[in-house]
Design a protein around this motif. Structure first.
Motif, mmCIF file in Angstrom:
data_model
loop_
_atom_site.group_PDB
_atom_site.id
_atom_site.type_symbol
_atom_site.label_atom_id
_atom_site.label_comp_id
_atom_site.label_asym_id
_atom_site.label_seq_id
_atom_site.Cartn_x
_atom_site.Cartn_y
_atom_site.Cartn_z
ATOM 1 N N VAL A 78 0.809 -1.109 0.028
ATOM 2 C CA VAL A 78 0.100 -0.063 0.081
ATOM 3 C C VAL A 78 0.965 1.172 -0.006
ATOM 4 C CG1 VAL A 78 -1.626 1.226 1.283
ATOM 5 C CG2 VAL A 78 -1.947 -0.913 1.091
ATOM 6 N N ILE A 79 0.413 2.146 -1.162
ATOM 7 C CA ILE A 79 1.073 3.560 -0.756
ATOM 8 C C ILE A 79 0.729 4.418 0.318
ATOM 9 C CG2 ILE A 79 1.395 5.709 -2.143
ATOM 10 C CD1 ILE A 79 1.701 4.247 -4.684
ATOM 11 N N GLU A 80 1.300 4.859 1.272
ATOM 12 C CA GLU A 80 0.881 5.806 2.309
ATOM 13 C C GLU A 80 0.729 7.008 1.948
ATOM 14 O OE1 GLU A 80 2.283 6.307 6.996
ATOM 15 O OE2 GLU A 80 3.643 5.292 5.734
ATOM 16 N N GLY A 81 -0.488 7.579 2.286
ATOM 17 C CA GLY A 81 -0.693 8.808 1.857
ATOM 18 C C GLY A 81 -2.297 8.842 0.946
ATOM 19 N N ASN A 82 -2.578 9.957 0.601
ATOM 20 C CA ASN A 82 -3.644 10.108 -0.254
ATOM 21 C C ASN A 82 -3.600 9.715 -1.527
ATOM 22 O OD1 ASN A 82 -2.620 12.393 -1.240
ATOM 23 N ND2 ASN A 82 -3.624 13.784 -0.046
ATOM 24 N N ILE A 83 -4.551 10.101 -2.741
ATOM 25 C CA ILE A 83 -4.497 9.885 -4.003
ATOM 26 C C ILE A 83 -3.341 10.618 -4.530
ATOM 27 C CG2 ILE A 83 -6.299 11.240 -4.747
ATOM 28 C CD1 ILE A 83 -7.184 9.396 -7.063
ATOM 29 N N PHE A 84 -3.290 11.830 -4.187
ATOM 30 C CA PHE A 84 -2.187 12.669 -4.845
ATOM 31 C C PHE A 84 -0.750 12.176 -4.589
ATOM 32 C CE2 PHE A 84 -5.473 15.510 -3.801
ATOM 33 C CZ PHE A 84 -5.893 15.908 -5.149
ATOM 34 N N LYS A 85 -0.493 11.489 -3.644
ATOM 35 C CA LYS A 85 0.786 10.880 -3.147
ATOM 36 C C LYS A 85 0.986 9.483 -4.193
ATOM 37 C CE LYS A 85 2.415 13.048 0.287
ATOM 38 N NZ LYS A 85 3.721 13.635 0.273
ATOM 39 N N ALA A 86 -0.274 8.876 -4.469
ATOM 40 C CA ALA A 86 -0.021 7.830 -5.016
ATOM 41 C C ALA A 86 0.194 8.185 -6.482
ATOM 42 C CB ALA A 86 -1.431 6.860 -5.157
ATOM 43 N N ILE A 87 -0.301 9.178 -6.963
ATOM 44 C CA ILE A 87 -0.027 9.933 -8.382
ATOM 45 C C ILE A 87 1.307 10.250 -8.548
ATOM 46 C CG2 ILE A 87 -0.517 11.747 -9.833
ATOM 47 C CD1 ILE A 87 -3.674 11.567 -8.969
ATOM 48 N N GLU A 88 1.911 11.031 -7.534
ATOM 49 C CA GLU A 88 3.257 11.110 -7.480
ATOM 50 C C GLU A 88 4.077 10.136 -7.744
ATOM 51 O OE1 GLU A 88 3.955 13.396 -4.060
ATOM 52 O OE2 GLU A 88 2.667 15.051 -4.513
ATOM 53 N N LYS A 89 3.939 8.888 -7.274
ATOM 54 C CA LYS A 89 4.353 7.591 -7.333
ATOM 55 C C LYS A 89 4.652 6.942 -8.706
ATOM 56 C CE LYS A 89 5.789 6.724 -2.971
ATOM 57 N NZ LYS A 89 7.207 6.351 -2.274
ATOM 58 N N ILE A 90 3.615 7.311 -9.395
ATOM 59 C CA ILE A 90 3.449 6.908 -10.772
ATOM 60 C C ILE A 90 3.891 7.671 -11.954
ATOM 61 C CG2 ILE A 90 1.674 5.612 -12.445
ATOM 62 C CD1 ILE A 90 2.012 3.987 -9.968
ATOM 63 N N ILE A 91 3.456 9.004 -11.760
ATOM 64 C CA ILE A 91 3.738 9.828 -13.001
ATOM 65 C C ILE A 91 5.142 10.434 -12.627
ATOM 66 C CG2 ILE A 91 3.079 12.160 -13.656
ATOM 67 C CD1 ILE A 91 0.293 11.549 -13.361
ATOM 68 N N ASN A 92 6.089 10.366 -13.891
ATOM 69 C CA ASN A 92 7.339 10.984 -13.782
ATOM 70 C C ASN A 92 7.705 11.814 -14.844
ATOM 71 O OD1 ASN A 92 7.262 9.297 -16.202
ATOM 72 N ND2 ASN A 92 8.334 7.783 -15.406
ATOM 73 N N LYS A 93 6.547 12.593 -15.192
ATOM 74 C CA LYS A 93 6.516 13.702 -16.446
ATOM 75 C C LYS A 93 6.387 14.815 -15.721
ATOM 76 C CE LYS A 93 7.020 10.486 -19.586
ATOM 77 N NZ LYS A 93 8.361 10.349 -20.436
ATOM 78 N N ASN A 94 6.614 16.113 -16.322
ATOM 79 C CA ASN A 94 6.199 17.272 -15.933
ATOM 80 C C ASN A 94 4.953 17.932 -16.211
ATOM 81 O OD1 ASN A 94 8.677 17.800 -14.541
ATOM 82 N ND2 ASN A 94 9.510 18.487 -16.505
ATOM 83 N N SER A 95 4.314 17.259 -17.241
ATOM 84 C CA SER A 95 2.914 17.717 -17.829
ATOM 85 C C SER A 95 2.079 16.579 -17.754
ATOM 86 C CB SER A 95 3.033 18.062 -18.960
ATOM 87 O OG SER A 95 3.465 17.117 -20.099
ATOM 88 N N ILE A 96 0.701 16.641 -17.531
ATOM 89 C CA ILE A 96 -0.359 15.737 -17.486
ATOM 90 C C ILE A 96 -1.543 15.892 -18.144
ATOM 91 C CG2 ILE A 96 0.416 14.668 -15.266
ATOM 92 C CD1 ILE A 96 -1.888 16.073 -13.807
ATOM 93 N N MET A 97 -2.368 15.053 -18.740
ATOM 94 C CA MET A 97 -3.183 15.357 -19.538
ATOM 95 C C MET A 97 -4.562 14.977 -18.632
ATOM 96 S SD MET A 97 -2.528 14.286 -23.294
ATOM 97 C CE MET A 97 -1.999 12.639 -22.773
#
Length: 352
Positions: A78-97
């Motif tokens: 489990v990733i500890e934290g909220n959905i934004f913490k989980a997003i940060e773990k997955i996304i490695n780019k500077n821009s998102i759609m």
């Protein structure tokens, strides 16, 4: 899943960005997943982020990685934290759609503080507009269930004893007993003067002699919606005249529906008939809308719509005339756009 492949084809053109898909209708459309979460695309992989309470439901989702988040480390994976913490773990780019139609202000602000956010809601909308065979079959089934509920509701009308809430409840129960998981929207049952409110909420109003009766109902079957309105005119000569005008407007509008037509043309035809009869100012809503995972989705069948109808879009055509304090008349069908005449998924005869 074919819909994920279509989405991936769009996203692969944006090589320097990742993407986040939010909103229950979008998650169901792409994954057949009905819980809370976010679908993330990055480095050519799809990942479904879900809170711990949804992890068992998420086990049934195919073709994506599953990542669970929770405020504390209750499990190893489990990733500890909220959905934004989980997003940060997955996304490695500077821009998102992001499909901004499904992002509230606080979420948008949080994402914007870390990434350059680009809206690709139009691409998602275009994908969902045209239905595949499976979607069409589900909507057909929802229509069959709605037809039975419409019939039962009509049979339960009893002057002096039936009230709007009771009949609406019978309709809802019928839809569920026929296999619908829910109604597509709260069923509208309106008697007499209440029929002049297009989005009337059923009350304890009892059916009286000479009342207009309006049903606007729709089942939801395996995630897909249906929408149908019938108005029953009981011994009211003025209402019969108005009914004939609305029926003519609806039939003429349906007659021009086909692949390649601008959606606004359908609205223009219906509105022209009603205006010619002198009731133009009493037609107070658009002529129709798309139907699918949501009861109201693209395309809009309105006077300002520039959208082009395409084969296998599913839309409604529902002109109406509303005379406050007296009665309202609306007739609505859900139909499948084809290259020729549309396929009308009728639920009951259009009777006077």
């Amino acid at each position: 899943m074919n819909r994920l492949r279509k989405l991936k084809a769009i996203l692969e053109d944006k090589k320097d960005s990742c993407a986040i898909i939010l909103g229950s209708p979008n998650l169901f459309y792409f994954l057949e997943y009905s819980g809370t979460g976010a679908l993330v695309y990055c480095d050519s992989r799809f990942t479904l982020l879900v809170p711990a309470l949804e992890m068992y439901r998420a086990e049934n989702v195919k073709d994506v990685d599953i990542v669970i988040y929770y405020p504390s480390k209750i499990l190893e994976n489990v990733i500890e934290g909220n959905i934004f913490k989980a997003i940060e773990k997955i996304i490695n780019k500077n821009s998102i759609m992001v499909d901004v139609n499904w992002v509230d202000a606080s979420t948008y602000r949080a994402l914007s503080e870390k990434y350059r956010v680009m809206d690709f809601s139009n691409e998602i909308t275009r994908l969902r507009e045209v239905k595949d065979d499976d979607e069409i079959e589900r909507i057909r089934k929802a229509g069959e269930i709605t037809a039975v509920a419409m019939k039962i509701g009509m049979e339960k009308l009893s002057e002096g004893t039936s009230n709007e809430k009771q009949v609406a409840g019978i309709i809802d129960m019928t839809m569920k007993s026929m296999g619908a998981e829910d109604y597509a929207f709260p069923s509208i049952v309106a008697f007499g003067e209440n029929s002049a409110y297009p989005h009337h909420i059923p009350t304890d109003r009892v059916l009286r002699n000479n009342d207009i009766v309006l049903f606007d109902i729709g089942a939801k079957y395996n995630g897909y919606c249906f929408d149908s309105t019938r108005t029953f005119v009981f011994k009211n000569s003025e209402a019969k005249k108005v009914y004939e005008i609305v029926l003519e407007a609806q039939m003429e509008a349906i007659d021009i529906v086909r692949d390649g037509i601008v959606a606004s043309e359908v609205d223009v035809i219906a509105r022209r008939v009603i205006e010619k009869a002198g009731y133009g100012k009493y037609f107070i809503h658009s002529t129709g809308h798309g139907v699918g995972v949501e009861i109201h989705e693209s395309p809009a069948i309105s006077m300002n719509s520039k959208q082009i109808l395409k084969e296998n879009m599913i839309i409604t055509v529902e002109p109406g005339i509303y005379l406050k304090g007296r009665f309202g008349i609306r007739i609505e069908d859900t139909l499948i756009v084809t290259k020729g005449k549309p396929i009308v998924l009728e639920t009951a005869y259009k009777l006077l």
